[in-house]
Design a protein around this motif. Structure first.
Motif, short mmCIF file in Angstrom:
data_model
loop_
_atom_site.label_atom_id
_atom_site.label_comp_id
_atom_site.label_asym_id
_atom_site.label_seq_id
_atom_site.Cartn_x
_atom_site.Cartn_y
_atom_site.Cartn_z
N VAL A 227 44.64 7.40 40.57
CA VAL A 227 44.28 8.77 40.16
C VAL A 227 42.80 9.03 40.45
CG1 VAL A 227 44.08 10.36 38.20
CG2 VAL A 227 46.09 8.89 38.43
N SER A 228 41.97 8.04 40.17
CA SER A 228 40.54 8.19 40.41
C SER A 228 40.25 8.39 41.90
CB SER A 228 39.80 6.95 39.90
OG SER A 228 38.43 7.06 40.14
N ALA A 229 40.88 7.60 42.75
CA ALA A 229 40.65 7.71 44.19
C ALA A 229 41.10 9.07 44.72
CB ALA A 229 41.38 6.59 44.92
N ALA B 76 51.42 17.40 43.03
CA ALA B 76 51.45 16.34 44.04
C ALA B 76 50.84 15.05 43.50
CB ALA B 76 50.70 16.79 45.28
N ILE B 77 49.75 15.16 42.74
CA ILE B 77 49.13 13.97 42.13
C ILE B 77 50.13 13.32 41.18
CG2 ILE B 77 47.34 13.18 40.54
CD1 ILE B 77 45.52 15.39 41.74
N ARG B 78 50.78 14.13 40.36
CA ARG B 78 51.76 13.59 39.40
C ARG B 78 52.93 12.93 40.13
NH1 ARG B 78 50.40 18.72 36.37
NH2 ARG B 78 49.12 17.98 34.64
N THR B 79 53.36 13.50 41.25
CA THR B 79 54.47 12.95 42.01
C THR B 79 54.11 11.58 42.59
OG1 THR B 79 55.26 15.16 42.56
CG2 THR B 79 56.04 13.36 43.94
N VAL C 172 52.31 9.40 32.60
CA VAL C 172 52.10 10.85 32.56
C VAL C 172 50.63 11.11 32.89
CG1 VAL C 172 52.10 12.90 31.08
CG2 VAL C 172 53.87 11.16 30.80
N VAL C 173 50.38 12.07 33.77
CA VAL C 173 49.00 12.44 34.13
C VAL C 173 48.66 13.77 33.48
CG1 VAL C 173 47.42 12.99 36.01
CG2 VAL C 173 49.16 11.22 36.33
N GLU C 174 47.57 13.79 32.74
CA GLU C 174 47.08 15.02 32.10
C GLU C 174 45.72 15.36 32.69
OE1 GLU C 174 46.80 14.29 27.93
OE2 GLU C 174 48.95 14.38 27.62
#
Length: 76
Positions: free
Chosen positions: A5-7, A54-57, A71-73
């Motif tokens: 996620v950071s990248a 797209a990030i969550r996918t 889960v991404v918030e």
């Protein structure tokens, strides 16, 4: 997952030094919280939330491979 996620977030924003990613556990689910500078928020969310989706996918696909629920918030 935090590194992923950071990248992704750092490659999208104009202020990569302001990107903060934290991880916590909640009921067997890993919750990843993404914070970016306020003027970069639109770049991370995208038009109609397409980039956020797209990030969550991508994270969900990586989590499925690792047999985890993530889960991404995106928070302000």
């Amino acid at each position: 997952m935090v590194e992923l996620v950071s990248a992704i977030a750092k490659s999208l924003v104009e202020h990569p030094e302001a990107v903060e990613v934290s991880e916590s556990q909640s009921n067997g689910t890993t919750v990843i919280q993404l914070k970016v500078a306020s003027d970069d928020m639109g770049k991370v969310i995208g038009k109609q939330g397409r980039i956020a989706k797209a990030i969550r996918t991508v994270v969900k696909a990586a989590a499925t491979k690792a047999n985890a629920k993530v889960v991404v918030e995106i928070v302000q």
